[in-house]
Design a protein around this motif. Structure first.
Motif, mmCIF file in Angstrom:
data_model
loop_
_atom_site.group_PDB
_atom_site.id
_atom_site.type_symbol
_atom_site.label_atom_id
_atom_site.label_comp_id
_atom_site.label_asym_id
_atom_site.label_seq_id
_atom_site.Cartn_x
_atom_site.Cartn_y
_atom_site.Cartn_z
ATOM 1 N N ARG A 191 0.828 -1.214 0.000
ATOM 2 C CA ARG A 191 0.000 0.000 0.000
ATOM 3 C C ARG A 191 0.860 1.261 0.000
ATOM 4 N NH1 ARG A 191 -5.276 -0.575 0.767
ATOM 5 N NH2 ARG A 191 -6.111 -2.545 1.516
ATOM 6 N N ASN A 192 2.149 1.099 0.207
ATOM 7 C CA ASN A 192 3.025 2.274 0.181
ATOM 8 C C ASN A 192 3.332 2.715 -1.241
ATOM 9 O OD1 ASN A 192 3.618 0.517 2.660
ATOM 10 N ND2 ASN A 192 4.268 2.545 3.288
ATOM 11 N N TYR A 193 3.048 1.844 -2.214
ATOM 12 C CA TYR A 193 3.112 2.268 -3.611
ATOM 13 C C TYR A 193 1.725 2.810 -3.960
ATOM 14 C CZ TYR A 193 7.269 -0.744 -3.865
ATOM 15 O OH TYR A 193 8.497 -1.326 -3.654
ATOM 16 N N HIS A 194 1.642 4.112 -4.075
ATOM 17 C CA HIS A 194 0.337 4.726 -4.326
ATOM 18 C C HIS A 194 0.197 5.113 -5.792
ATOM 19 C CE1 HIS A 194 -2.951 7.516 -4.394
ATOM 20 N NE2 HIS A 194 -2.165 8.562 -4.566
ATOM 21 N N HIS A 195 -0.916 4.729 -6.417
ATOM 22 C CA HIS A 195 -1.220 5.163 -7.780
ATOM 23 C C HIS A 195 -1.777 6.588 -7.671
ATOM 24 C CE1 HIS A 195 -0.997 0.815 -8.207
ATOM 25 N NE2 HIS A 195 -0.839 0.996 -9.506
ATOM 26 N N TYR A 196 -1.008 7.540 -8.188
ATOM 27 C CA TYR A 196 -1.401 8.953 -8.023
ATOM 28 C C TYR A 196 -2.781 9.204 -8.637
ATOM 29 C CZ TYR A 196 -0.887 13.959 -7.529
ATOM 30 O OH TYR A 196 -1.079 15.252 -7.152
ATOM 31 N N PHE A 197 -2.995 8.705 -9.842
ATOM 32 C CA PHE A 197 -4.356 8.642 -10.385
ATOM 33 C C PHE A 197 -4.878 7.264 -9.979
ATOM 34 C CE2 PHE A 197 -3.283 12.345 -12.684
ATOM 35 C CZ PHE A 197 -4.411 12.858 -13.322
ATOM 36 N N PRO A 198 -5.743 7.183 -8.965
ATOM 37 C CA PRO A 198 -6.140 5.868 -8.447
ATOM 38 C C PRO A 198 -6.713 4.962 -9.539
ATOM 39 C CG PRO A 198 -6.841 7.603 -6.950
ATOM 40 C CD PRO A 198 -6.337 8.286 -8.188
ATOM 41 N N ARG A 199 -6.393 3.679 -9.412
ATOM 42 C CA ARG A 199 -6.848 2.724 -10.428
ATOM 43 C C ARG A 199 -8.372 2.697 -10.523
ATOM 44 N NH1 ARG A 199 -3.294 -2.575 -9.209
ATOM 45 N NH2 ARG A 199 -3.517 -1.814 -7.096
ATOM 46 N N ALA A 200 -9.013 2.748 -9.350
ATOM 47 C CA ALA A 200 -10.489 2.696 -9.346
ATOM 48 C C ALA A 200 -11.064 3.906 -10.092
ATOM 49 C CB ALA A 200 -11.008 2.664 -7.915
ATOM 50 N N GLN A 227 -10.927 8.463 -5.169
ATOM 51 C CA GLN A 227 -11.195 9.862 -5.557
ATOM 52 C C GLN A 227 -10.248 10.322 -6.673
ATOM 53 O OE1 GLN A 227 -12.266 12.478 -1.903
ATOM 54 N NE2 GLN A 227 -10.798 10.984 -1.155
ATOM 55 N N SER A 228 -10.696 11.287 -7.437
ATOM 56 C CA SER A 228 -9.838 11.819 -8.499
ATOM 57 C C SER A 228 -8.755 12.697 -7.870
ATOM 58 C CB SER A 228 -10.671 12.653 -9.472
ATOM 59 O OG SER A 228 -10.928 13.933 -8.905
ATOM 60 N N PRO A 229 -7.608 12.873 -8.572
ATOM 61 C CA PRO A 229 -6.549 13.740 -8.031
ATOM 62 C C PRO A 229 -7.070 15.141 -7.684
ATOM 63 C CG PRO A 229 -5.706 12.496 -9.869
ATOM 64 C CD PRO A 229 -7.182 12.211 -9.813
ATOM 65 N N PHE A 230 -7.943 15.687 -8.532
ATOM 66 C CA PHE A 230 -8.470 17.034 -8.258
ATOM 67 C C PHE A 230 -9.151 17.058 -6.880
ATOM 68 C CE2 PHE A 230 -12.211 19.818 -8.141
ATOM 69 C CZ PHE A 230 -11.586 21.052 -8.239
ATOM 70 N N ASN A 285 -6.483 15.072 -15.899
ATOM 71 C CA ASN A 285 -6.059 14.628 -17.242
ATOM 72 C C ASN A 285 -4.872 13.665 -17.080
ATOM 73 O OD1 ASN A 285 -4.892 14.351 -19.767
ATOM 74 N ND2 ASN A 285 -5.334 16.457 -20.387
ATOM 75 N N TYR A 286 -5.165 12.372 -17.137
ATOM 76 C CA TYR A 286 -4.143 11.348 -16.860
ATOM 77 C C TYR A 286 -3.037 11.345 -17.911
ATOM 78 C CZ TYR A 286 -1.953 6.812 -15.937
ATOM 79 O OH TYR A 286 -1.042 5.814 -15.674
ATOM 80 N N ASP A 287 -3.387 11.489 -19.188
ATOM 81 C CA ASP A 287 -2.377 11.453 -20.256
ATOM 82 C C ASP A 287 -1.355 12.566 -20.087
ATOM 83 O OD1 ASP A 287 -3.195 9.198 -21.478
ATOM 84 O OD2 ASP A 287 -4.457 10.184 -22.971
ATOM 85 N N ALA A 288 -1.879 13.771 -19.786
ATOM 86 C CA ALA A 288 -0.981 14.924 -19.610
ATOM 87 C C ALA A 288 -0.051 14.672 -18.412
ATOM 88 C CB ALA A 288 -1.801 16.197 -19.384
ATOM 89 N N PHE A 289 -0.622 14.147 -17.320
ATOM 90 C CA PHE A 289 0.156 13.883 -16.118
ATOM 91 C C PHE A 289 1.257 12.852 -16.386
ATOM 92 C CE2 PHE A 289 0.948 11.060 -12.518
ATOM 93 C CZ PHE A 289 1.460 11.956 -11.596
ATOM 94 N N LEU A 290 0.872 11.749 -17.035
ATOM 95 C CA LEU A 290 1.835 10.671 -17.280
ATOM 96 C C LEU A 290 2.994 11.145 -18.162
ATOM 97 C CD1 LEU A 290 2.238 7.660 -16.571
ATOM 98 C CD2 LEU A 290 1.183 7.101 -18.778
#
Length: 555
Positions: free
Chosen positions: A430-439, A472-475, A508-513
């Motif tokens: 759980r310490n590896y966090h997906h910044y844009f959550p997978r869900a 939740q979304s990053p925003f 915007n996930y593409d821009a972030f990645l």
């Protein structure tokens, strides 16, 4: 070399030779594991006249680390000037026989197995189990303990019903007259003896190279026990989070220091005296390499190291160089570290590659710049194309090391995120966090192949993931943290993330990645001495790199 010679050893001679110290069980760091049930089964086979397999022994004057006592029965050292017979095959059977026939007690942790509690059922037919460990259902006077059967005089035997006398006599004669089959390998060198052991042990767990070297390098007069020395080293490294170093890597380092080669046969041929002499300096060099990884590269724990084997070239460096590397040496070592890590170098044929890389370390020690026959593609596009997240891949571990170098801070309060080997044991930590959550991304129609990317990973504290972010979304979740943490923008930079113009506030996930891969690319470039080959590279990832099992040398 003499050819192996078959011989028979009567029961009394076998036990007497063990008690005199002539037959030895080498302590290849393998505890006695047979249960009383299995020992009883072995004696049962003897009473029924079945073969119980051949023992293979190695007759030599070499001194190995041996089992010093069996269940409290102290076994003397080999008499001065005598040959010893080391049991190469049949250790468990030999120990079972000794324990059962002597009725000794074996402690296993908190449990004690009393081998005196093995009995012969006098009513059992030859088709039944004659030797048992449970007498609850047997009538008094219909069974005898194995030790009584062997050792008792006529008075004890006479106390049994006359109908059992013939059987008691027959069983006693069968045991005492049993001839054990033995093949003796005479005066072969250790590597031949252990090769024989490995080949005949196909069904069981073969000896590791470390177990063989523990036996070979044991020296009572020098008080050198490799097993204890290695454990002491690991305990010291545990204090700084580097206790996952493998015994194989330590052996490679000693072999590289002594002879610049570290294949299995090179290690087996290491001179015992030289091995013992070099140990303190090698152990110290390993600790210096660990200090360097922790201090200069800021890799807090060994589980993050792209390869355990990276300790080998660095320990070799510190063996020959007592001080911290400066200037050119420092730059060249860093270039070497990241080339090995990002290039998947030690994912296969590690011993041969280490021997080649020691020559590169020699060049660095001599203040010259090594050349490399593999390139590193440092482009953001390469990271984007090859950054699928699997915590076992050396490429991903290398990038996680770059993230750990920043000493990432908590999104909530700016406290430093604690990284330990314990949580890195789990790939799905759980310490590896997906910044844009997978869900969240799944709701956008993007599968895990998009979200599970190193460019979308940050290292966070456990509770942040579970309680504060969820799906939740990053925003949404970053807005909440911005309200709580006035230094959020600064703290996010420790995760190699910029809050503005990265698509975060627009979800915007593409821009972030894209932006995150560009940032990671910049960090990689800082760590390499870029060459022409890298600028033109379109490196392909080694597929073996995915397999965590392939990461370490299989010795």
């Amino acid at each position: 070399m003499h050819l192996p010679e078959p011989k028979n050893l009567p029961y009394k001679t076998l036990l007497a030779d063990i008690e005199k110290g002539l037959i030895k069980i080498p302590q290849f760091q393998r505890d006695y594991v047979w249960s009383k049930e299995r020992a009883a089964g072995l004696i049962d086979s003897i009473l029924k006249g079945y073969p119980i397999g051949t023992f293979i022994t190695w007759k030599t004057k070499e001194t190995l680390r041996v089992v010093k006592d069996l269940g409290g029965v102290v076994l003397p050292p080999v008499p001065e000037g005598d040959f010893a017979e080391y049991v190469l095959d049949g250790q468990q059977r030999m120990t079972s026989l000794f324990c059962a026939l002597k009725g000794v007690q074996i402690k296993r942790g908190k449990k004690t197995d009393d081998f005196a509690e093995i009995f012969v059922d006098l009513n059992a037919s030859e088709h039944d189990q004659i030797v048992v460990i449970d007498t609850a259902d047997l009538e008094q006077g219909t069974y005898i303990s194995l030790t009584n059967l062997i050792n008792a005089g006529l008075t004890v035997l006479a106390s049994f019903d006359a109908k059992y006398h013939a059987k008691l006599e027959e069983y006693k004669q069968t045991l005492q007259g049993y001839n054990f089959s033995l093949i003796e390998v005479k005066e072969a060198p250790l590597d031949v003896a252990t090769e024989i052991f490995t080949r005949i042990n196909v069904g069981g767990k073969p000896l590791s190279l470390f177990e063989i070297m523990v036996a070979k390098t044991f020296d009572a007069t020098e008080e050198f026990d490799l097993s204890e020395k290695f454990e002491a080293l690991v305990n010291r490294l545990r204090e700084v989070g580097y206790d996952t170093i493998s015994d194989a890597t330590v052996l490679q380092i000693i072999a590289l220091v002594i002879g610049k080669e570290c294949k299995r046969q090179n290690i087996l041929r290491l001179d015992k005296k030289r091995f013992i002499e070099e140990w303190p300096k090698v152990a110290s060099a390993i600790e210096s390499a660990v200090d360097y990884f922790r201090g200069y590269y800021r890799i807090p724990v060994s589980k993050l190291l792209p390869y355990n084997s990276l300790l080998a070239p660095f320990a070799y460096f510190f063996y020959h160089h007592n001080d911290k590397p400066l200037n050119n040496k420092q730059i060249c070592l860093e270039d070497f570290f990241w080339r090995v890590s990002l290039g998947g170098r030690y994912s296969s044929s590690v011993e041969g590659k280490l021997a080649q890389d020691i020559k590169r370390i020699d060049q660095i020690l001599g203040d010259s710049k090594p050349s490399y026959d593999w390139a590193i593609d440092t482009s953001a596009q390469f990271i984007k194309d090859n950054g699928w997240f699997n915590a076992g891949r050396s490429y991903i571990k290398a990038i996680l090391c770059i993230m750990a170098y920043q000493q990432p801070k908590s999104f909530i309060d700016g406290s430093i995120v604690h990284i330990s080997n314990d949580w890195l044991k789990q790939a799905n930590s759980r310490n590896y966090h997906h910044y844009f959550p997978r869900a969240f991304l799944r709701k956008q129609g993007l599968g895990d192949e998009h979200s599970n990317h190193i460019g979308n990973i940050t290292i966070v504290d456990d509770f942040l993931n579970k309680r504060k972010i969820g799906a939740q979304s990053p925003f949404v979740y970053m807005s909440q943290f911005a309200d709580q943490n006035c230094d959020l923008e600064t703290h996010m930079k420790t995760h190699l993330i910029e809050l503005n113009e990265w698509g975060i506030w627009e979800d915007n996930y593409d821009a972030f990645l894209t932006k995150r891969c560009e940032k990671l690319s910049e960090e990689i470039k800082k760590r390499l001495v870029l060459r022409e080959q890298d600028r033109n590279s379109h490196q392909s990832i080694n597929i073996e790199d995915i397999d965590e099992l392939a990461l370490e040398a299989d010795l």
